[in-house]
Design an enzyme around this catalytic site. Sequence first.
Site, short mmCIF file in Angstrom:
data_model
loop_
_atom_site.label_atom_id
_atom_site.label_comp_id
_atom_site.label_asym_id
_atom_site.label_seq_id
_atom_site.Cartn_x
_atom_site.Cartn_y
_atom_site.Cartn_z
N HIS A 1 92.76 38.64 -56.90
CA HIS A 1 92.97 38.78 -58.35
C HIS A 1 91.72 38.36 -59.09
O HIS A 1 91.02 37.44 -58.68
CB HIS A 1 94.18 37.98 -58.83
CG HIS A 1 94.20 36.54 -58.38
ND1 HIS A 1 94.55 36.17 -57.10
CD2 HIS A 1 93.91 35.40 -59.04
CE1 HIS A 1 94.47 34.86 -56.99
NE2 HIS A 1 94.07 34.35 -58.16
N HIS B 1 97.93 45.14 -50.83
CA HIS B 1 97.72 43.74 -50.49
C HIS B 1 96.35 43.54 -49.84
O HIS B 1 96.09 44.03 -48.73
CB HIS B 1 98.80 43.21 -49.55
CG HIS B 1 98.62 41.74 -49.27
ND1 HIS B 1 99.03 40.77 -50.16
CD2 HIS B 1 98.02 41.08 -48.25
CE1 HIS B 1 98.71 39.58 -49.68
NE2 HIS B 1 98.08 39.74 -48.52
N ASP C 1 98.62 35.52 -67.22
CA ASP C 1 98.81 34.37 -66.34
C ASP C 1 99.94 33.50 -66.88
O ASP C 1 100.04 33.25 -68.08
CB ASP C 1 97.50 33.56 -66.25
CG ASP C 1 97.50 32.59 -65.08
OD1 ASP C 1 96.72 32.81 -64.14
OD2 ASP C 1 98.30 31.62 -65.10
N HIS D 1 90.49 36.84 -62.64
CA HIS D 1 90.90 36.15 -63.88
C HIS D 1 90.02 36.65 -65.02
O HIS D 1 88.79 36.66 -64.90
CB HIS D 1 90.67 34.63 -63.77
CG HIS D 1 91.51 33.92 -62.75
ND1 HIS D 1 92.63 33.19 -63.09
CD2 HIS D 1 91.38 33.81 -61.41
CE1 HIS D 1 93.15 32.64 -61.99
NE2 HIS D 1 92.41 33.01 -60.96
N GLY E 1 89.14 27.48 -54.54
CA GLY E 1 90.26 27.15 -55.42
C GLY E 1 91.33 28.23 -55.49
O GLY E 1 92.18 28.20 -56.37
P1 AMP Z 1 94.12 31.27 -58.12
O1 AMP Z 1 94.04 29.77 -58.15
O2 AMP Z 1 92.81 31.93 -58.38
O3 AMP Z 1 94.81 31.76 -56.87
O4 AMP Z 1 95.02 31.66 -59.36
C1 AMP Z 1 96.37 31.92 -59.29
C2 AMP Z 1 96.86 32.11 -60.71
O5 AMP Z 1 98.14 32.72 -60.66
C3 AMP Z 1 97.03 30.78 -61.49
O6 AMP Z 1 96.22 30.83 -62.67
C4 AMP Z 1 98.52 30.76 -61.83
O7 AMP Z 1 98.79 30.21 -63.08
C5 AMP Z 1 98.89 32.23 -61.74
N1 AMP Z 1 100.29 32.52 -61.45
C6 AMP Z 1 101.06 31.95 -60.51
N2 AMP Z 1 102.29 32.50 -60.51
C7 AMP Z 1 102.29 33.44 -61.50
C8 AMP Z 1 103.27 34.34 -62.00
N3 AMP Z 1 104.52 34.41 -61.50
N4 AMP Z 1 102.93 35.16 -63.02
C9 AMP Z 1 101.69 35.10 -63.56
N5 AMP Z 1 100.72 34.27 -63.11
C10 AMP Z 1 101.01 33.45 -62.10
#
Ligand code: AMP
Length: 109
Positions: A98, A46, A30, A100, A91
């Site tokens: 994805h 997707h 991340d 986490h 959120g």
């Molecule tokens: P969510 O709020 O569950 O959609 O999480 C999206 C996550 O993507 C967040 O933790 C961001 O920090 C992460 N994120 C956004 N852009 C990138 C990127 N280019 N590379 C890696 N992580 C990213």
Amino acid sequence: MSNCLFCRIATGEIPAQKVFEDETMLAFRDIHPKAPTHILLIPKQHIATLADADDPALLGNMMQRVRLIAENEGIAEAGYRVVINVKEGGGQEIFHLHIHLLGGKRLPF
Ligand code: AMP
């Protein structure tokens, strides 16, 4: 989807710190880590949200892969957190499914 950030990471168009990749999924660090280890695992295909995911085999494989990545990262023994944010109410900011994976410290509730 050409305008989806995580699709563009999946194709290599946008760079990411990859930790695992096979034909169906990709894991990368991340960009704004919320813990010492913060990895995102995505399907290459997707799928906007968990609510749109109707492939039990893919979901099972992703969960198994998270477990193995946690072992590789050395956080399995201490324990870790697995989170999927679903839609705005959950959120979710990036509308490409994805998981986490967070660990490397004792996480607050
Ligand atoms: P969510 O709020 O569950 O959609 O999480 C999206 C996550 O993507 C967040 O933790 C961001 O920090 C992460 N994120 C956004 N852009 C990138 C990127 N280019 N590379 C890696 N992580 C990213």
